[in-house]
Design an enzyme around this catalytic site. Structure first.
Site, mmCIF file in Angstrom:
data_model
loop_
_atom_site.group_PDB
_atom_site.id
_atom_site.type_symbol
_atom_site.label_atom_id
_atom_site.label_comp_id
_atom_site.label_asym_id
_atom_site.label_seq_id
_atom_site.Cartn_x
_atom_site.Cartn_y
_atom_site.Cartn_z
ATOM 1 N N GLY A 189 39.061 38.033 63.422
ATOM 2 C CA GLY A 189 39.843 37.735 62.099
ATOM 3 C C GLY A 189 40.405 38.943 61.516
ATOM 4 O O GLY A 189 40.213 38.880 60.322
ATOM 5 N N GLY A 213 43.213 39.442 59.005
ATOM 6 C CA GLY A 213 43.340 38.744 57.354
ATOM 7 C C GLY A 213 42.997 39.716 56.723
ATOM 8 O O GLY A 213 42.911 40.967 56.554
ATOM 9 N N GLN A 214 42.968 39.057 55.254
ATOM 10 C CA GLN A 214 42.667 40.090 53.887
ATOM 11 C C GLN A 214 41.514 41.133 53.948
ATOM 12 O O GLN A 214 41.734 42.207 53.728
ATOM 13 C CB GLN A 214 42.703 39.038 52.856
ATOM 14 N N ILE A 237 43.962 36.611 66.470
ATOM 15 C CA ILE A 237 44.712 35.683 67.267
ATOM 16 C C ILE A 237 46.497 36.380 67.119
ATOM 17 O O ILE A 237 47.463 36.138 68.070
ATOM 18 C CB ILE A 237 45.047 34.098 66.759
ATOM 19 N N ASP A 246 42.010 34.260 70.886
ATOM 20 C CA ASP A 246 42.043 33.244 70.278
ATOM 21 C C ASP A 246 40.506 32.694 70.282
ATOM 22 O O ASP A 246 39.914 32.404 71.204
ATOM 23 C CB ASP A 246 42.734 32.078 70.711
ATOM 24 N N TYR A 248 37.651 22.973 53.669
ATOM 25 C CA TYR A 248 37.125 24.350 53.884
ATOM 26 C C TYR A 248 35.684 24.691 53.364
ATOM 27 O O TYR A 248 34.994 24.919 53.742
ATOM 28 C CB TYR A 248 38.206 24.997 53.073
ATOM 29 N N LYS A 287 32.200 25.314 54.873
ATOM 30 C CA LYS A 287 31.386 26.475 54.421
ATOM 31 C C LYS A 287 29.781 26.098 54.295
ATOM 32 O O LYS A 287 28.757 26.570 54.753
ATOM 33 C CB LYS A 287 31.940 27.095 53.344
HETATM 34 N N1 SER Z 1 39.192 32.784 48.325
HETATM 35 C C1 SER Z 1 38.962 31.472 49.119
HETATM 36 C C2 SER Z 1 39.948 30.492 48.689
HETATM 37 O O1 SER Z 1 40.673 30.461 47.604
HETATM 38 C C3 SER Z 1 37.622 31.084 48.621
HETATM 39 O O2 SER Z 1 36.933 31.471 49.244
HETATM 40 O O3 SER Z 1 40.122 29.771 49.445
#
Ligand code: SER
Length: 339
Positions: free
Chosen positions: A35, A38-39, A62, A78, A168, A172
């Site tokens: 990943g 990503g940010q 990916i 992937d 999400y 977690k």
């Molecule tokens: N920054 C994430 C979000 O807003 C939270 O973990 O989905």
């Protein structure tokens, strides 16, 4: 005698971790970061390059390598391909995995079933690989999204009610428990942080509820105005990317016996609302204006903590943040102005 007695009470899994075999000690650290596009991934990759050397950190995503990631080792892959993951780990003699690939809160709500599958299965593949291939360490991020509407909102404690309201958040919370399970049952040294909203300026964010606090800086500089999808007084815990990278590396570098929480650590730096970040930006850019048009992300934000108690992280492995809202704003605007 005293020492002998207490040593005898140590659980087998702890011996596995605190006394790595000679073979393990001699094997040099080789990291796979999943990943990386990503940010957080791109910045964490660079942080790891500095410690372990570029050649020992393989970034993966990916997507094709973007920006700075083109400069180091990279595998396009992937994470849902279990066999490919195992093959990659073996071929490169990987000793540590940072698994950051996931669908975030807002994107997850658009396809809950896929968010569950991607976030959960990929974590299980990594944990299975860590166990079977005897990796030294695994890092996996949790989030404030693991908390929910009935969690105490101010100074949310490490151990408290967790009733996530987004898919999400559900992944977690379940993921935290899987991490602890693999630690207890198999001695996998997996470590985790419950990130607040992460704010960086190098890579655009991807589908989070806290992302307004990133977009606002770009729009402030480009258009002098921003329409916010949260209401002005929506407080959320937040952290500057530099602190997030530091927290992650500090946790991963801590001796195993100091890592006492094996679900995920609360971690915190600051807490603010859209009106406050706008006022801080206005000090630098007096013409900046903000308007508010809350959308579906408002109810996600309302289900999350407003501030976080991270005493355990500070006490167990010495966590200290560096950036508050003012310092972060100055730093971001300075950097964005010079790119
Ligand atoms: N920054 C994430 C979000 O807003 C939270 O973990 O989905």
């Amino acid at each position: 005698m005293q020492n002998y007695k207490s040593a005898a009470t140590i659980h087998a899994s702890e011996i596995l971790i605190t006394s790595p075999s000679i073979q393990q000690l001699m094997k040099k650290t080789k990291i796979l970061l999943i990943g990386a596009g990503g940010q957080l991934g791109a910045e964490l990759t660079q942080g790891l390059w500095k410690i372990y050397g570029q050649q020992n950190v393989i970034a993966s995503d990916i997507k094709d390598a973007q920006g700075i990631l083109k400069e180091g080792p990279y595998e396009k892959f992937d994470v849902m391909q279990r066999d490919k993951l195992f093959e990659l780990l073996k071929r490169n003699e990987i000793t540590q995995v940072y698994h950051l690939a996931a669908l975030l809160s807002a994107t997850g709500e658009k396809d809950p079933r896929w968010a569950w599958k991607l976030n959960m299965e990929s974590l299980l593949f990594v944990l299975e690989a860590a166990h079977e291939l005897k990796l030294h360490k695994v890092y996996w991020p949790s989030s404030i999204a693991a908390f929910g509407p009935t969690t105490p909102k101010q100074n949310t404690p490490q151990d408290t009610i967790m009733d996530p309201a987004t898919v999400y958040g559900i992944t977690k919370l379940a993921g935290e428990l899987w991490c602890e399970y693999y630690f207890r049952r198999y001695g996998v040294d997996v470590r985790s942080l419950r990130y607040p909203g992460l704010i960086g300026w190098k890579t655009p964010p991807g589908g989070g509820t806290t992302d307004y606090a990133v977009d606002i800086y770009f729009k402030a500089l480009k258009e002098k105005k921003y329409e916010c999808f949260l209401s002005p007084d929506t407080y959320l815990p937040m952290m500057y990317m530099d602190d997030a990278v530091k927290a992650t590396i500090d946790l991963m570098e801590a001796p195993a016996e100091k890592v006492k929480v094996r679900t995920s650590y609360n971690i915190s730096a600051m807490s603010f609302c859209p009106a406050q970040i706008a006022a801080t930006i206005k000090k630098h850019l007096p013409d900046f204006t903000i308007t508010y048009q809350p959308d579906f992300r408002q109810s996600i934000a309302d289900s999350w903590p407003k501030s976080i108690d991270d005493t355990a992280a500070r006490k167990d492995w010495g966590w200290q943040h560096q950036f508050g809202l003012e310092e972060m704003t100055t730093d971001i605007l300075k950097n964005l102005n010079s790119v």
